[in-house]
Design an enzyme around this catalytic site. Structure first.
Site, mmCIF file in Angstrom:
data_model
loop_
_atom_site.group_PDB
_atom_site.id
_atom_site.type_symbol
_atom_site.label_atom_id
_atom_site.label_comp_id
_atom_site.label_asym_id
_atom_site.label_seq_id
_atom_site.Cartn_x
_atom_site.Cartn_y
_atom_site.Cartn_z
ATOM 1 C CD1 TRP A 114 0.803 -0.296 3.051
ATOM 2 C CD2 TRP A 114 -0.876 1.079 3.598
ATOM 3 N NE1 TRP A 114 1.017 0.142 4.341
ATOM 4 C CE2 TRP A 114 0.007 0.980 4.714
ATOM 5 C CE3 TRP A 114 -2.000 1.889 3.718
ATOM 6 C CZ2 TRP A 114 -0.207 1.672 5.909
ATOM 7 C CZ3 TRP A 114 -2.213 2.576 4.915
ATOM 8 C CH2 TRP A 114 -1.322 2.467 5.983
ATOM 9 C CG ASP A 115 4.843 0.774 1.443
ATOM 10 O OD1 ASP A 115 3.931 0.045 1.864
ATOM 11 O OD2 ASP A 115 5.977 0.803 1.938
ATOM 12 C CD GLU A 166 2.559 -4.561 8.871
ATOM 13 O OE1 GLU A 166 3.744 -4.791 9.185
ATOM 14 O OE2 GLU A 166 2.145 -4.612 7.690
HETATM 15 C C1 BGC Z 1 4.816 -1.553 7.486
HETATM 16 C C2 BGC Z 1 3.795 -1.599 6.370
HETATM 17 C C3 BGC Z 1 4.494 -1.316 5.055
HETATM 18 C C4 BGC Z 1 5.653 -2.284 4.852
HETATM 19 C C5 BGC Z 1 6.464 -1.968 3.600
HETATM 20 C C6 BGC Z 1 5.930 -2.542 7.182
HETATM 21 O O1 BGC Z 1 6.910 -2.475 8.162
HETATM 22 O O2 BGC Z 1 4.216 -1.864 8.722
HETATM 23 O O3 BGC Z 1 2.794 -0.623 6.594
HETATM 24 O O4 BGC Z 1 3.590 -1.429 4.010
HETATM 25 O O5 BGC Z 1 6.530 -2.211 5.944
HETATM 26 O O6 BGC Z 1 7.022 -0.705 3.667
#
Ligand code: BGC
Length: 773
Positions: free
Chosen positions: A346-347, A489
Site C-alpha cells: 500500500w506504500d 502491524e
Molecule cells: C509496514 C507496512 C508497510 C511495509 C512496507 C511494514 O513495516 O508496517 O505498513 O507497508 O513495511 O514498507
C-alpha cells in the site's frame, strides 16, 4: 543525537548548493548506508552503490524492475540480483587497491542529485608507501534506460604499473539464492532472459589498447589487463560502458535470446562510440525534463537541509519508479536493496501515488493500471478465501502472481522460532487503499478516460470484495470485519479495526454512487460492466449492507477506538522505545504476542484514517486522537512520521509538524549510518513530499474540490511548488504573510479553489494573506 557519522549534507556550493549528498570517509562497517542512499537508477533498473573494488559486508545489487523469479516452491517470488557490472579490481604497483589497507589521505563520495552522477575521489597511500589519486564516476542513464557508464581516473604520484581485472560477474545471489540457470542467463522459474554487455576504453593522453586476456568462469566473464605503465602525475582513464536487456522489456521486439543479444551489442557499441561526456549530457537533460524543470520545489529555510531533503526524495522517487511499463510497480525499497524482495505494498497508493497524481499524472496512471492488470490475481485471492470481487494481495509482484507475502519473518525473542507474518492472510485494507488512490487520481486529474476504462471497474470490483467479506453479528445486528491486521502491524487478529471498517464502508459507498451514475449517464458502459461484474446484484448487496456496517464511534473523550480491544489493553511506560536510536527495539524485550497485548502502535493507524477521510472527523476529534495515540506510537514503520507531520499541520501545530518532517527526512538522509542497509524507504520519501505539499502547503482534494491553505513552519521563509489540477498547472508561492496561486495558462473557465476556508474563483492569479487554519 548521532554524532558518529560520515554523512555530510553541506558540500554543495553555488549552482550546486542543496544538490549534493556526500560521505566523508570510508568505514567498512557502514557500507550499507552509502550503497542505499547513493543508489542510482532510472525505474528500469536500480544499481546499489557499491564500490568498484570488493569488501566484506558489501551488498552488490543490480535489479531490473518486474523481472520476478521464484527460486523454489516454498519461497516467494523476488526481484533477482541480476549481475555485477561495476566490479573492477586494481593492482597498483603490485598491491591490491583496498581501502582497509594503507592510508586514506583524503576521501569524499558525492551524489549529485541534479545530474544523478556519483563521484568518489580518493587519495590513497598504498602499504608500500606509493600514493595515488583516484576518481570514480558513474551514472545509470535516464536517457537510455539500458545503459550504465563508469569512468575511473588514476593519477599516481610516482611512476607506476597498473593491472586491472574487470568484467561481468553473474555469480550474484539474493542472500545466497541463485535465480539464474547456467549458460544463457535465464531466470529459473519465470524464464526471463537477461543479456549483459560491458566494454572498456582506456586513455593515457590518447586512446590506447593495453594487452589483455579474457577469462571465463561459471557465470563470470572478465578481462585481465596487465602491465599498464603510468608515468608519475599522468592521468590514466578507464571507461566501462555496460548495457542491460531482458526478454521482459516492453519496447524490445525480438524473437530469440540471440536477437536480443545482437540488439544489445549494437547498443553497447553505439554508446561506447558516443562516450561518457556525451551520454552524461543526454542523461542530465533527461533528468531535467523529467523531474527538475517539471516539478521544482523550493524551500527557503533557515536550515537548507530541508531543500536537500525534498530533492533527495524526488531523486529517489524518479530512480525507483518504472514509468516505462504499466506491468510494473514500485517496491517498498525501490530498486535499492533486497529488502521486501521488490514487492509492492500500500506504500504505493497511499504514500507515493499522491506525488505523481499531483505532479505527473501519466506516471500515476501507469501505476494504477498495474493494479487493474493484476485484477486476475486479486480475483483468485478472493476466491481462494471464499470471497467475491477483487481482494488485492498485501504484497504484489508480477501481475498474475497474486499474494506473495512471505509466511515467516524475524526470530521470536521468547520462543526462538520464526514469527509468522499474518499480513498476507489478513491485512486486507490494501483493497480499499487501491480504490481510494484511483478515486483520488480521478478527482485530481479529471482523467475521465481512465475512469471509463479502469477506474469504475476497480472501485466496484473492490467494493464487491468488501460486501462479501463482511460478517453478520447477530447480537448487535450489524456487519463487522473481524480477524484482521490494520495499518498498525503490532495488533494482529483484531476485530473492527477502524481504518479497515471505515475505508471498506467508503469503498462500498463510492461503488453505489458510481453504479448509479453509470446507469444514468453511461448506459453503454453500465451494460459492459454489468456483464463483467453483475452490477445489478452487486448494487442490491451494497445497498443492503451499507448502513449496517459497524463503524467504531468516537468516545466521549474524543478517542476513536483503533479496534474492539486496543483501548482495554495494558498501558506501559514506552519512553525507552520512544527514545530508541534504531527502530524495533521493543522486540529485544517482548515478542509480537506480548506486544499485541499492550497499547503500543507500530505506525499511524487511526491517524491515517483521519488524514484520508478527513471530512468525517472534526478538528477536536483529530486532536484528541493525536494526543491519545501518538504517545503510544513508536514510528517503527517509516510510513508513520510523514503522516503525523501532515496531521500536525492540519491541526495548526507547525513546529511539531516541522520536527516530524525533519525526523521523516532523516530516516534515510540523516546521520544514523545503520538506517538504510536493506534499501531506501520508498513510502517515506513519498511521505516527505506529502508533508511539504499536503502538510505545509495545505493542499487537499476533498469531495472533488481543491483546497489550499499553506502554513509554513517558523524555520521556513518561503515555499514554492506546482501541482496539476484537472489538466492544468497551478504554481503556488507561500510565505508567512501571503499566498499567491497562479494558473500557468490562464483560462476563461474560472477555477474554484478553497483558500483558508473561503471559496475563491480564480481566472489567472490570486493573492491571499495568510490566515490560520
Ligand atoms: C509496514 C507496512 C508497510 C511495509 C512496507 C511494514 O513495516 O508496517 O505498513 O507497508 O513495511 O514498507
Amino acid at each position: 543525537m548521532v554524532t558518529n557519522t560520515l554523512m555530510n549534507y553541506t558540500t554543495g556550493r553555488e549552482d550546486l548548493q542543496h544538490w549534493l549528498v556526500s560521505e566523508d570517509g570510508f568505514r567498512p562497517e557502514w557500507l550499507g548506508k552509502g550503497e542505499s542512499v547513493f543508489s542510482l537508477g532510472n525505474g528500469y533498473m536500480g544499481l546499489r552503490s557499491v564500490t568498484e573494488e570488493h569488501y566484506a559486508n558489501e551488498t552488490r545489487n543490480l535489479f531490473v524492475a518486474g523481472t520476478f523469479n521464484k527460486f523454489a516452491e516454498n519461497e516467494v517470488t523476488e526481484l533477482p540480483n541480476a549481475a555485477d557490472l561495476l566490479w573492477m579490481e586494481f593492482k597498483l604497483d603490485g598491491v591490491r587497491f583496498d581501502l582497509t589497507q594503507g592510508n586514506i589521505l583524503s576521501y569524499r563520495r558525492t551524489l549529485n542529485l541534479k545530474e544523478a552522477e556519483l563521484v568518489r575521489k580518493i587519495t590513497w597511500q598504498s602499504p608500500n608507501g606509493n600514493v595515488y589519486d583516484l576518481t570514480f564516476r558513474r551514472f545509470v542513464s535516464m536517457d537510455n534506460l539500458h545503459v550504465i557508464a563508469q569512468r575511473v581516473t588514476i593519477t599516481p604520484k610516482q611512476n607506476s604499473v597498473l593491472s586491472l581485472t574487470s568484467g561481468i560477474n553473474g555469480q550474484t545471489t539474493n542472500s545466497g539464492v541463485q535465480h539464474f540457470l547456467e549458460g544463457n542467463k535465464t531466470t529459473t522459474e519465470s524464464g526471463i532472459d537477461f543479456v549483459f554487455h560491458s566494454v572498456h576504453r582506456f586513455y593515457r593522453r590518447e586512446s590506447m589498447n593495453p594487452t589483455s586476456i579474457i577469462k571465463m568462469d561459471r557465470r563470470q566473464i572478465f578481462f585481465d589487463y596487465s602491465d599498464i605503465e603510468i608515468p608519475a602525475n599522468e592521468v590514466f582513464t578507464i571507461e566501462k560502458y555496460s548495457t542491460v536487456f531482458t526478454s521482459r522489456d516492453h519496447e524490445v521486439t525480438v524473437d530469440s535470446t540471440e536477437e536480443l543479444a545482437d540488439l544489445a551489442l549494437d547498443v553497447t557499441r553505439k554508446i561506447e562510440s558516443e562516450g561518457y561526456d556525451y551520454l552524461l549530457d543526454r542523461h542530465v537533460q533527461a533528468w531535467d525534463e523529467l523531474v527538475w524543470s517539471r516539478t521544482p520545489i523550493t524551500i527557503k529555510s533557515k536550515d537548507m537541509f530541508d531543500q536537500l531533503a525534498i530533492r533527495f526524495a524526488q531523486y529517489h522517487l524518479a530512480v525507483m519508479t518504472p514509468k516505462h511499463d504499466n506491468r510494473m510497480n514500485i517496491g517498498a525499497k525501490g530498486l535499492s536493496g533486497e529488502g521486501y524482495k521488490g514487492h509492492t505494498f500500500w506504500d504505493t497508493e497511499i504514500f507515493i501515488l499522491p506525488y505523481y497524481t499531483y505532479t505527473n499524472p501519466t506516471i500515476a496512471r501507469s501505476l494504477l493500471e498495474y493494479r487493474y492488470l493484476s485484477l486476475p490475481g486479486a480475483h483468485r485471492k478472493a476466491k481462494e478465501n471464499g470471497y467475491e470481487g477483487a481482494m488485492f494481495p498485501w504484497e504484489s509482484a508480477w501481475l498474475d502472481d497474486g499474494e506473495v507475502t512471505p509466511i515467516w519473518g524475524a526470530a521470536d525473542i521468547v520462543t526462538g522460532e520464526a514469527t509468522k507474518i499474518w499480513s498476507g492472510f489478513i491485512e486486507q485494507h490494501i483493497t480499499s487503499d487501491v480504490a481510494f488512490a484511483a478515486w483520488q487520481y480521478y478527482h485530481v486529474t479529471g482523467d475521465q478516460e481512465f475512469m471509463d476504462n479502469y477506474g469504475y471497474e476497480l472501485l466496484i470490483d473492490t467494493a464487491k470484495f468488501w460486501a462479501s467479506r463482511l460478517e453478520w453479528n447477530e447480537t448487535y445486528d450489524r456487519y463487522e470485519i473481524n480477524q484482521v491486521v490494520g495499518p498498525d502491524e503490532y495488533k494482529e487478529h483484531v476485530n473492527n479495526n477502524a481504518f479497515t471498517n471505515y475505508t471498506a464502508h467508503w469503498n462500498i459507498q463510492k461503488a453505489i454512487e458510481y453504479v448509479e451514475l453509470l446507469r444514468i449517464e453511461k448506459p453503454n458502459l453500465f451494460q459492459q460492466l454489468n456483464e463483467k461484474l453483475d452490477l445489478e446484484t452487486a448494487e442490491t448487496r451494497f445497498r443492503h449492507v451499507l448502513d449496517l456496517i459497524y463503524l467504531p464511534q468516537v468516545r466521549e473523550d474524543g478517542v476513536l477506538p483503533q479496534d474492539d480491544t486496543y483501548l482495554q489493553k495494558q498501558i506501559i511506560d514506552l519512553s525507552k522505545y520512544k527514545n530508541q536510536e534504531n527502530v524495533g527495539s521493543m522486540f529485544y524485550d517482548y515478542n509480537l504476542e506480548q506486544v499485541n497485548e499492550i497499547q503500543v502502535s507500530k505506525q499511524a493507524d487511526v491517524m491515517i484514517l483521519m488524514y484520508l477521510l478527513e471530512d468525517l472527523f472534526s478538528a477536536d476529534v483529530k486532536r484528541a486522537n493525536w494526543e491519545y495515540y501518538e504517545p503510544k506510537t513508536l514510528h517503527d514503520s517509516s510510513l508513520s512520521l510523514s503522516t503525523h507531520s501532515v496531521l500536525a499541520s492540519d491541526l495548526g501545530n507547525r513546529e511539531l509538524a516541522y520536527s516530524l518532517f525533519r525526523r521523516a527526512s532523516e530516516i534515510d538522509l540523516g546521520p544514523n549510518m545503520k538506517t538504510s542497509d536493506a534499501g531506501i524507504h520508498a513510502a517515506s520519501l513519498g511521505g516527505i513530499w506529502q508533508a511539504v505539499v499536503n502538510g505545509f502547503g495545505g493542499v487537499r482534494m476533498t469531495s472533488g474540490n481543491l483546497r489550499i491553505s499553506p502554513m509554513l513552519p517558523e524555520a521556513w521563509d518561503e515555499l514554492t511548488f506546482s501541482i496539476n489540477w484537472k489538466g492544468e498547472t497551478l504554481d503556488i508561492y507561500a510565505s508567512h504573510d501571503k499566498v499567491v496561486l497562479t494558473r500557468r495558462a490562464p483560462s476563461t473557465e474560472p477555477l474554484t479553489v478553497e483558500i483558508y476556508g473561503e471559496k475563491q474563483t480564480i481566472t489567472d492569479t490570486f493573492t491571499s494573506e495568510v490566515l490560520s487554519v
